[in-house]
Design a protein around this motif. Structure first.
Motif, PDB file in Angstrom:
ATOM      1  N   MET A 178     100.462  52.621  22.982  1.00 57.79           N
ATOM      2  CA  MET A 178      99.754  53.737  22.365  1.00 57.79           C
ATOM      3  C   MET A 178      98.334  53.859  22.883  1.00 57.79           C
ATOM      4  O   MET A 178      97.804  54.955  23.047  1.00 57.79           O
ATOM      5  CB  MET A 178      99.739  53.587  20.840  1.00 57.79           C
ATOM      6  N   SER A 179      97.718  52.753  23.152  1.00 57.89           N
ATOM      7  CA  SER A 179      96.308  52.841  23.541  1.00 57.89           C
ATOM      8  C   SER A 179      96.137  53.328  24.971  1.00 57.89           C
ATOM      9  O   SER A 179      95.146  53.960  25.293  1.00 57.89           O
ATOM     10  CB  SER A 179      95.614  51.498  23.357  1.00 57.89           C
ATOM     11  N   ARG A 180      97.073  53.018  25.859  1.00 57.39           N
ATOM     12  CA  ARG A 180      96.800  53.340  27.267  1.00 57.39           C
ATOM     13  C   ARG A 180      97.937  53.996  28.038  1.00 57.39           C
ATOM     14  O   ARG A 180      97.715  54.597  29.071  1.00 57.39           O
ATOM     15  CB  ARG A 180      96.420  52.062  28.014  1.00 57.39           C
ATOM     16  N   TRP A 198     109.531  55.971  29.196  1.00 56.26           N
ATOM     17  CA  TRP A 198     110.450  55.274  30.122  1.00 56.26           C
ATOM     18  C   TRP A 198     111.210  56.300  30.970  1.00 56.26           C
ATOM     19  O   TRP A 198     111.425  56.097  32.163  1.00 56.26           O
ATOM     20  CB  TRP A 198     111.439  54.388  29.363  1.00 56.26           C
ATOM     21  N   MET A 199     111.580  57.401  30.331  1.00 53.54           N
ATOM     22  CA  MET A 199     112.311  58.434  31.078  1.00 53.54           C
ATOM     23  C   MET A 199     111.403  59.086  32.127  1.00 53.54           C
ATOM     24  O   MET A 199     111.830  59.347  33.254  1.00 53.54           O
ATOM     25  CB  MET A 199     112.861  59.479  30.097  1.00 53.54           C
ATOM     26  N   ARG A 200     110.154  59.333  31.738  1.00 53.61           N
ATOM     27  CA  ARG A 200     109.205  59.913  32.708  1.00 53.61           C
ATOM     28  C   ARG A 200     109.073  58.997  33.925  1.00 53.61           C
ATOM     29  O   ARG A 200     109.086  59.452  35.086  1.00 53.61           O
ATOM     30  CB  ARG A 200     107.826  60.109  32.035  1.00 53.61           C
ATOM     31  N   PRO A 225     107.573  47.941  35.960  1.00 52.91           N
ATOM     32  CA  PRO A 225     106.717  48.119  37.124  1.00 52.91           C
ATOM     33  C   PRO A 225     105.253  47.906  36.740  1.00 52.91           C
ATOM     34  O   PRO A 225     104.925  47.908  35.555  1.00 52.91           O
ATOM     35  CB  PRO A 225     106.953  49.581  37.509  1.00 52.91           C
ATOM     36  N   ASN A 226     104.375  47.753  37.732  1.00 57.62           N
ATOM     37  CA  ASN A 226     102.953  47.534  37.415  1.00 57.62           C
ATOM     38  C   ASN A 226     102.353  48.758  36.708  1.00 57.62           C
ATOM     39  O   ASN A 226     102.876  49.866  36.770  1.00 57.62           O
ATOM     40  CB  ASN A 226     102.142  47.126  38.647  1.00 57.62           C
ATOM     41  N   MET A 272     103.400  53.044  35.481  1.00 56.31           N
ATOM     42  CA  MET A 272     103.660  53.529  34.122  1.00 56.31           C
ATOM     43  C   MET A 272     102.642  54.598  33.710  1.00 56.31           C
ATOM     44  O   MET A 272     102.987  55.582  33.078  1.00 56.31           O
ATOM     45  CB  MET A 272     103.646  52.359  33.139  1.00 56.31           C
ATOM     46  N   PHE A 273     101.375  54.396  34.107  1.00 57.42           N
ATOM     47  CA  PHE A 273     100.355  55.402  33.776  1.00 57.42           C
ATOM     48  C   PHE A 273     100.655  56.739  34.476  1.00 57.42           C
ATOM     49  O   PHE A 273     100.566  57.796  33.879  1.00 57.42           O
ATOM     50  CB  PHE A 273      98.964  55.008  34.315  1.00 57.42           C
ATOM     51  N   ASN A 274     100.938  56.654  35.769  1.00 58.08           N
ATOM     52  CA  ASN A 274     100.793  57.843  36.627  1.00 58.08           C
ATOM     53  C   ASN A 274     102.088  58.472  37.124  1.00 58.08           C
ATOM     54  O   ASN A 274     102.039  59.518  37.777  1.00 58.08           O
ATOM     55  CB  ASN A 274      99.920  57.497  37.847  1.00 58.08           C
TER      56      ASN A 274
END
Ligand code: ADP
Length: 684
Positions: free
Chosen positions: A24-26, A44-46, A80-81, A85-87
């Protein structure tokens, strides 16, 4: 619609409270007003969609791979790193966690077009680093190509300010660019042992500079076997100016020794300026003293890194023919402009009672390798050099998470021969299956472009190189008994494992992943990825997966973690579960655990639940090098020591790591820095 039906909200329940908090935070995408745009399953789908999209390029049905990748990540079997996950599927599109960028001995390429040693100057590097921090990635640099402080600057007839002052520039850069508030920046700064400014570098974060200077840097002295031999014998060495002997950083191993000795004879003949002559043993003691005092500097052995890589990545410039540095935490030794595309298998998902589910583990390793290979194609870097370097070697970094959890659930103490042998079996399995997966991908999508000129063509396997080096160490005075002890421990551990190693081997044979088969296929069919295995710290991924990070032992049973998102009080669930299951959690034990984070040493469960500071550094190092054997890129690990550890302990750990073929080493003595990320115990 098809994919929406695949979403399984019940998988949210696999996350722990701190896992949800971290997401939630990042990680979960937000709208402009701060409300959440996605739930964990959408996330996860994204990620699965963003990565599997690459399959289109190869004429494959992406939906099939989206589904498989979604199942893998949403069950927390592989993560994954963080930047992936962020991008993934966002405008930023930078999916790599880290990079190495070169810092050539000039301010900028723009004003040095006729200088062959200036391909990417200091300010070119600073600009690129800024863009990479913005995307949440970390950057490593070798500062040893820069002329020393006090050397001449022709264009201005001035005096050079030296690597240290430029490091301060990069340090400030991280302070200014806050990575979109997502995380603090991370950097690695290195300097060759032979650089005239090495002593200043060694003490740059120590004594009165501790907790003050270069706070956005991990620092490591770049060593090699030549230096170590000199240091062990207490012999003198010359410090040399890279501007006057450029081959010093463009060679390694025997070629380096030749270059170094030639440069020394030029010094002796008065052809180049004498910088300094120092005693290598004394330089070594300075390193040890600083590391004891503050944890910095670490060591990084350039010989091991170059020995274990199978290709030369000079596609961006012929200048870069040697690996001279690593990413911020040391797990990936990279040629300039290469990146790390990391991902880790959560080993806790493959333990069935007292055995390991080799079949599922192998299937998921295969899928993970494909996932990481797809990351390379989906990636959008902020500079074309990064694209070129990464597409040329297609290196990935598959690692593991939850090693301590595995040992606890199998009742194996971290500091035991059995644990070392199991590490060898498990990581050997992961590495071999990963190479098999990469061979299969090469059949389907083609080998990595640099493969035709790589060592893979001539029957090379990184772990064999490791074994050869360790056997040579059996003949080196001063370390041979350490090496013998390690090999004895490994043998003893194998004895205690019973039939487990055979089961792994049987399955490897079925997969055609024995050394012979791998050598045959990698040299004829090829491999898809220039490098494959890397053991990362797993700082955030372990939190999301709810397991002990990477290959580290349990840090503490109860502890406080200071993060940029706030203070987290945490309990080690694996340890608590173990204590509960064995009815060993009485009031007295509980209060001791809350106070110190550890079990009383006479507690029945103490041997399997020993925490990082209670495990002797020898075992930390033994564990690290066992994983290093199977890695072609590096291992990030902290050799934890209690606060009363001595300089002799640090000396021993650094020497042992070198002898046993570690890529590098970092020690941390409890409370040796004013602010530490994790403190043991939650009361008092
Ligand atoms: P993850 O967040 O995916 O768990 P790791 O802790 O395994 O990442 O670190 C992997 C690499 O990612 C590190 O070696 C470093 O290069 C990079 N990295 C980690 N944390 C940061 C950070 N705060 N800023 C920039 N890069 C980072």
């Amino acid at each position: 619609d098809e994919l929406m039906n695949k979403l399984d909200p019940s998988r949210d329940l696999l996350l722990t409270y701190n896992g949800v908090r971290t997401l939630m935070s990042r990680y979960l995408m937000k709208r402009l007003d701060g409300s959440f745009f996605e739930t964990p399953q959408y996330m996860w789908m994204r990620i699965a969609m963003g990565v599997a999209y690459s399959e289109v390029k190869y004429g494959n049905d992406p939906i099939k791979w989206v589904e498989k990748f979604y199942d893998l990540v949403s069950q927390l079997k592989f993560l994954p790193n963080s930047p992936t996950m962020f991008n993934a599927l966002t405008k930023l599109g930078e999916l790599s966690a880290c990079f190495v960028i070169p810092v050539d001995d000039c301010l900028s390429k723009d004003s040095n077009r006729d200088n062959p040693n200036c391909f990417f100057g200091i300010m070119d590097a600073a600009k690129l680093a800024a863009l990479l921090f913005q995307a949440g990635a970390g950057v490593g640099y070798q500062f040893g190509e820069l002329r020393p402080e006090g050397d001449v600057v022709k264009s201005t007839s001035g005096v050079a300010s030296g690597p240290l002052s430029f490091m301060r520039l990069f340090d400030t850069l991280v302070d200014v660019i806050k990575q979109g508030g997502k995380r603090r920046g991370a950097q690695m700064g290195m300097l060759f042992w032979w650089h005239p400014d090495i002593e200043k570098f060694i003490t740059s974060k120590t004594g009165r500079l501790k907790d003050v200077q270069l706070q956005n840097f991990n620092i490591s002295v770049t060593i090699d076997d030549y230096f170590m031999t000199k240091a062990l014998r207490g012999e003198d060495v010359y410090l040399l100016n890279p501007r006057e002997c450029t081959c010093l950083y463009q060679t390694w191993g025997q070629e380096f020794i030749k270059c170094y000795e030639e440069c020394v004879s030029k010094v002796k003949a008065g052809l180049v300026k004498v910088w300094r002559r120092v005693n290598a043993g004394e330089l070594w003691s300075k390193i040890v003293e600083s590391a004891w005092d503050s944890g910095d500097p670490g060591l990084w052995n350039r010989d091991v890194a170059n020995m274990k890589i199978e290709y030369v990545n000079d596609v961006v410039s012929e200048k870069y023919r040697v690996i001279n540095g690593t990413n911020p935490c040391g797990e990936v030794a990279l040629y300039p402009f290469e990146s790390c595309n990391l991902g880790s298998i959560n080993l806790t998902k493959y333990i069935n009672g007292n055995s390991i589910d080799w079949v599922s583990l192998a299937n998921d390793i295969m899928l993970a390798v494909r996932f990481l290979d797809d990351v390379i194609d989906s990636n959008q870097h902020p500079h074309e050099y990064l694209d070129r370097a990464n597409k040329a070697s297609r290196r990935i970094g598959l690692g593991i998470n939850g090693w301590a959890d595995v040992l606890v659930s199998l009742d194996i103490p971290y500091d035991s021969p059995k644990a070392i042998a199991l590490a060898d079996v498990v990581m050997g399995f992961v590495a071999r299956v990963a190479v098999r997966a990469s061979v299969e991908l090469a059949k389907e999508k083609g080998p990595f472009p640099l493969w035709p000129s790589s060592k893979w063509r001539s029957g090379f396997l990184p772990w064999r190189v490791h074994d050869e080096r360790v056997s040579k160490m059996l003949e080196v005075k001063g370390v041979s008994s350490d090496v013998e002890e390690y090999l004895e421990i490994l043998k003893l551990g194998y004895g205690e494992l019973g039939g487990l190693p055979n089961k792994a081997e049987e399955y490897l044979a079925k997969l055609r992943a024995t050394d012979d088969e791998l050598i045959k296929d990698a040299s004829t069919v090829g491999v898809r990825n220039g490098a494959l295995i890397s053991i990362a710290p797993e700082g955030s991924r372990s939190l999301i997966a709810g397991v002990n990070s990477s290959i580290e032992p349990i840090f503490a049973i109860a502890y406080v973690r200071n993060l940029s998102i706030g203070k987290l009080i945490e309990y080690n669930y694996t340890a608590l579960r173990k204590l509960k299951d064995s009815n060993a959690l009485d009031n007295e034990t509980t209060s001791k655990v809350l106070e110190s984070g550890m079990l009383p040493s006479n507690h029945v469960m103490h041997p399997v639940l020993k925490t990082a500071n209670e495990i002797h550094w020898r075992w930390h190092v033994f564990m690290q090098v066992t994983f290093a054997k199977w890695s072609d890129s590096g291992v990030s690990k902290t050799i934890n020591m209690p606060s009363n550890a001595t300089k002799e302990d640090v000396n021993g750990a650094y020497r042992l790591a070198w002898a046993l073929g570690a890529f590098g080493i970092t020690v941390y003595r409890d409370k040796s820095k004013a602010v530490q990320v994790i403190y043991t115990g939650v009361e008092g």
